[in-house]
Design a protein around this motif. Structure first.
Motif, PDB file in Angstrom:
ATOM      1  N   GLU A   1       0.832  -1.208   0.000  1.00  0.00           N
ATOM      2  CA  GLU A   1       0.000   0.000   0.000  1.00  0.00           C
ATOM      3  C   GLU A   1       0.861   1.249   0.000  1.00  0.00           C
ATOM      4  O   GLU A   1       1.806   1.344   0.785  1.00  0.00           O
ATOM      5  CB  GLU A   1      -0.879  -0.018   1.267  1.00  0.00           C
ATOM      6  CG  GLU A   1      -1.892   1.097   1.323  1.00  0.00           C
ATOM      7  CD  GLU A   1      -2.774   1.027   2.586  1.00  0.00           C
ATOM      8  OE1 GLU A   1      -2.696   0.046   3.342  1.00  0.00           O
ATOM      9  OE2 GLU A   1      -3.514   1.992   2.804  1.00  0.00           O
ATOM     10  N   LYS A   2       0.506   2.194  -0.879  1.00  0.00           N
ATOM     11  CA  LYS A   2       1.139   3.511  -0.857  1.00  0.00           C
ATOM     12  C   LYS A   2       0.317   4.419   0.032  1.00  0.00           C
ATOM     13  O   LYS A   2      -0.908   4.471  -0.105  1.00  0.00           O
ATOM     14  CB  LYS A   2       1.143   4.127  -2.264  1.00  0.00           C
ATOM     15  CG  LYS A   2       2.437   3.906  -2.964  1.00  0.00           C
ATOM     16  CD  LYS A   2       2.640   4.835  -4.144  1.00  0.00           C
ATOM     17  CE  LYS A   2       4.007   4.473  -4.691  1.00  0.00           C
ATOM     18  NZ  LYS A   2       4.254   4.679  -6.035  1.00  0.00           N
ATOM     19  N   VAL A   3       0.955   5.132   0.950  1.00  0.00           N
ATOM     20  CA  VAL A   3       0.229   6.105   1.778  1.00  0.00           C
ATOM     21  C   VAL A   3       0.757   7.481   1.384  1.00  0.00           C
ATOM     22  O   VAL A   3       1.818   7.910   1.831  1.00  0.00           O
ATOM     23  CB  VAL A   3       0.446   5.841   3.284  1.00  0.00           C
ATOM     24  CG1 VAL A   3      -0.436   6.747   4.129  1.00  0.00           C
ATOM     25  CG2 VAL A   3       0.175   4.383   3.626  1.00  0.00           C
ATOM     26  N   GLU A   4      -0.014   8.140   0.507  1.00  0.00           N
ATOM     27  CA  GLU A   4       0.436   9.426  -0.066  1.00  0.00           C
ATOM     28  C   GLU A   4       0.670  10.458   1.037  1.00  0.00           C
ATOM     29  O   GLU A   4       1.652  11.201   1.007  1.00  0.00           O
ATOM     30  CB  GLU A   4      -0.606   9.987  -1.046  1.00  0.00           C
ATOM     31  CG  GLU A   4      -1.006   9.052  -2.192  1.00  0.00           C
ATOM     32  CD  GLU A   4       0.045   8.929  -3.290  1.00  0.00           C
ATOM     33  OE1 GLU A   4       1.023   9.698  -3.249  1.00  0.00           O
ATOM     34  OE2 GLU A   4      -0.114   8.042  -4.169  1.00  0.00           O
ATOM     35  N   SER A   5      -0.244  10.481   2.026  1.00  0.00           N
ATOM     36  CA  SER A   5      -0.159  11.514   3.071  1.00  0.00           C
ATOM     37  C   SER A   5       1.116  11.377   3.903  1.00  0.00           C
ATOM     38  O   SER A   5       1.589  12.339   4.481  1.00  0.00           O
ATOM     39  CB  SER A   5      -1.383  11.425   3.976  1.00  0.00           C
ATOM     40  OG  SER A   5      -1.498  10.107   4.470  1.00  0.00           O
ATOM     41  N   GLU A   6       1.683  10.158   3.967  1.00  0.00           N
ATOM     42  CA  GLU A   6       2.910   9.941   4.754  1.00  0.00           C
ATOM     43  C   GLU A   6       4.140   9.801   3.853  1.00  0.00           C
ATOM     44  O   GLU A   6       5.241   9.567   4.361  1.00  0.00           O
ATOM     45  CB  GLU A   6       2.765   8.672   5.615  1.00  0.00           C
ATOM     46  CG  GLU A   6       1.701   8.751   6.690  1.00  0.00           C
ATOM     47  CD  GLU A   6       2.084   9.663   7.861  1.00  0.00           C
ATOM     48  OE1 GLU A   6       3.281   9.855   8.110  1.00  0.00           O
ATOM     49  OE2 GLU A   6       1.168  10.206   8.499  1.00  0.00           O
ATOM     50  N   ASN A   7       3.948   9.919   2.545  1.00  0.00           N
ATOM     51  CA  ASN A   7       5.057   9.792   1.582  1.00  0.00           C
ATOM     52  C   ASN A   7       5.801   8.460   1.719  1.00  0.00           C
ATOM     53  O   ASN A   7       7.041   8.421   1.761  1.00  0.00           O
ATOM     54  CB  ASN A   7       6.053  10.952   1.756  1.00  0.00           C
ATOM     55  CG  ASN A   7       5.397  12.296   1.534  1.00  0.00           C
ATOM     56  OD1 ASN A   7       4.705  12.504   0.548  1.00  0.00           O
ATOM     57  ND2 ASN A   7       5.602  13.209   2.464  1.00  0.00           N
ATOM     58  N   VAL A   8       5.029   7.376   1.837  1.00  0.00           N
ATOM     59  CA  VAL A   8       5.662   6.055   1.964  1.00  0.00           C
ATOM     60  C   VAL A   8       4.962   4.992   1.105  1.00  0.00           C
ATOM     61  O   VAL A   8       3.756   5.080   0.852  1.00  0.00           O
ATOM     62  CB  VAL A   8       5.665   5.543   3.443  1.00  0.00           C
ATOM     63  CG1 VAL A   8       6.611   6.349   4.305  1.00  0.00           C
ATOM     64  CG2 VAL A   8       4.279   5.491   4.049  1.00  0.00           C
ATOM     65  N   SER A   9       5.786   4.009   0.697  1.00  0.00           N
ATOM     66  CA  SER A   9       5.246   2.747   0.172  1.00  0.00           C
ATOM     67  C   SER A   9       5.430   1.728   1.279  1.00  0.00           C
ATOM     68  O   SER A   9       6.510   1.677   1.889  1.00  0.00           O
ATOM     69  CB  SER A   9       6.055   2.251  -1.023  1.00  0.00           C
ATOM     70  OG  SER A   9       5.734   2.969  -2.150  1.00  0.00           O
ATOM     71  N   THR A  10       4.392   0.938   1.515  1.00  0.00           N
ATOM     72  CA  THR A  10       4.489  -0.015   2.628  1.00  0.00           C
ATOM     73  C   THR A  10       4.159  -1.436   2.154  1.00  0.00           C
ATOM     74  O   THR A  10       3.501  -1.626   1.133  1.00  0.00           O
ATOM     75  CB  THR A  10       3.484   0.339   3.757  1.00  0.00           C
ATOM     76  OG1 THR A  10       2.149   0.128   3.275  1.00  0.00           O
ATOM     77  CG2 THR A  10       3.631   1.778   4.210  1.00  0.00           C
ATOM     78  N   SER A  11       4.639  -2.393   2.930  1.00  0.00           N
ATOM     79  CA  SER A  11       4.172  -3.773   2.752  1.00  0.00           C
ATOM     80  C   SER A  11       4.002  -4.369   4.140  1.00  0.00           C
ATOM     81  O   SER A  11       4.706  -3.968   5.078  1.00  0.00           O
ATOM     82  CB  SER A  11       5.156  -4.597   1.925  1.00  0.00           C
ATOM     83  OG  SER A  11       6.408  -4.640   2.544  1.00  0.00           O
ATOM     84  N   PHE A  12       3.057  -5.297   4.252  1.00  0.00           N
ATOM     85  CA  PHE A  12       2.760  -5.895   5.562  1.00  0.00           C
ATOM     86  C   PHE A  12       2.879  -7.415   5.489  1.00  0.00           C
ATOM     87  O   PHE A  12       2.333  -8.048   4.584  1.00  0.00           O
ATOM     88  CB  PHE A  12       1.336  -5.542   5.992  1.00  0.00           C
ATOM     89  CG  PHE A  12       1.195  -4.130   6.483  1.00  0.00           C
ATOM     90  CD1 PHE A  12       1.314  -3.824   7.832  1.00  0.00           C
ATOM     91  CD2 PHE A  12       0.953  -3.103   5.589  1.00  0.00           C
ATOM     92  CE1 PHE A  12       1.187  -2.523   8.288  1.00  0.00           C
ATOM     93  CE2 PHE A  12       0.821  -1.792   6.029  1.00  0.00           C
ATOM     94  CZ  PHE A  12       0.937  -1.499   7.387  1.00  0.00           C
ATOM     95  N   PHE A  13       3.579  -7.958   6.466  1.00  0.00           N
ATOM     96  CA  PHE A  13       3.699  -9.405   6.637  1.00  0.00           C
ATOM     97  C   PHE A  13       2.993  -9.787   7.927  1.00  0.00           C
ATOM     98  O   PHE A  13       3.083  -9.055   8.915  1.00  0.00           O
ATOM     99  CB  PHE A  13       5.171  -9.816   6.772  1.00  0.00           C
ATOM    100  CG  PHE A  13       5.986  -9.632   5.523  1.00  0.00           C
ATOM    101  CD1 PHE A  13       6.547  -8.397   5.213  1.00  0.00           C
ATOM    102  CD2 PHE A  13       6.203 -10.694   4.650  1.00  0.00           C
ATOM    103  CE1 PHE A  13       7.305  -8.224   4.071  1.00  0.00           C
ATOM    104  CE2 PHE A  13       6.963 -10.530   3.512  1.00  0.00           C
ATOM    105  CZ  PHE A  13       7.516  -9.287   3.205  1.00  0.00           C
TER     106      PHE A  13
END
Ligand code: CMX
Length: 133
Positions: A33-45
Motif C-alpha cells: 500500500e502507498k500512503v500518499e499523506s505519509e510519503n511512503v510505500s508499505t508492505s505488511f507481513f
C-alpha cells in the motif's frame, strides 16, 4: 493499550526487502500500500497475530528518507493497537507525551493513527493505531 500491532522497518528498496523478508518469514506480504499523506510505500507481513511493516520513502520529504539518511535502515517505530485513539491521545498528552498530530490521521492498513515524538518516549517512535471499522 491492547497489544503491539506491528513493528515498522525503514528500508531503502521495498521490492528488494519484500524478497528478503519473504525468504525470512517463508511467506509473501499480505498487503502492499502507498500512503500518499505519509510519503511512503508499505508492505505488511503477518505471522500469527504479529505484523511487520516495511516502509520505503516515496520522496525526500518523507520521514523515512530522513530517518535512513541519519540512522540507516532498521527499526523505525513500534505501533500499539488502542481501542479508542482519541481517548488514548488525550490520556497520553496529559501524561506528558508529545503527540505529533492533534487529530488522528488515516494511516496504512485501514487504521487511524497518531505518533508520539521519540524524544518523549526514551528514543522510540511510537504509533497508536485504531482499526477503522
Ligand atoms: N526513532 C527514533 N528516533 C528518531 C526517529 C525514529 N523513527 N526519527 C527521528 N528520530 C530522532 C532523530 O534522530 C533526532 O534525534 P537527535 O536530536 O538526538 O539527533 C530527533 O528524533 C529529531 O527530531 P525532530 O528534529 O523533531 O524531527 P525529525 O525531522 O527528525 O522527525 C519525527 C522526526 C519523529 C518527528 C518525524 O519522523 C515524524 O513526524 N514521524 C511521524 C510520521 C512518520 O514516521 N511517518 C512514516 C510512517 C508512516 C506509516 O507508518 O505509515
Amino acid at each position: 493499550m491492547l497489544k503491539i500491532e506491528h513493528i515498522g522497518i525503514a528500508v531503502k528498496n521495498i521490492e528488494q526487502s519484500n524478497e528478503l523478508f519473504s525468504k525470512l518469514f517463508g511467506k509473501s506480504p499480505y498487503k502492499l500500500e502507498k500512503v500518499e499523506s505519509e510519503n511512503v510505500s508499505t508492505s505488511f507481513f503477518m505471522m500469527g497475530e504479529n505484523k511487520v511493516e516495511l516502509l520505503e520513502a516515496t520522496n525526500t520529504d518523507s520521514a523515512i528518507a530522513k530517518f535512513i539518511d541519519k540512522k540507516g535502515e532498521g527499526i523505525h517505530h513500534i505501533a500499539f493497537e488502542v481501542e479508542n485513539i482519541v481517548e488514548e491521545m488525550k490520556r497520553l498528552k496529559a501524561e506528558g507525551f508529545v503527540l505529533l498530530s492533534e487529530e488522528p490521521k488515516k494511516g496504512a492498513d485501514n487504521k487511524l493513527i497518531c505518533f508520539l515524538h521519540p524524544k518523549s518516549a526514551n528514543g522510540v517512535l511510537i504509533e497508536l493505531c485504531q482499526e477503522i471499522k
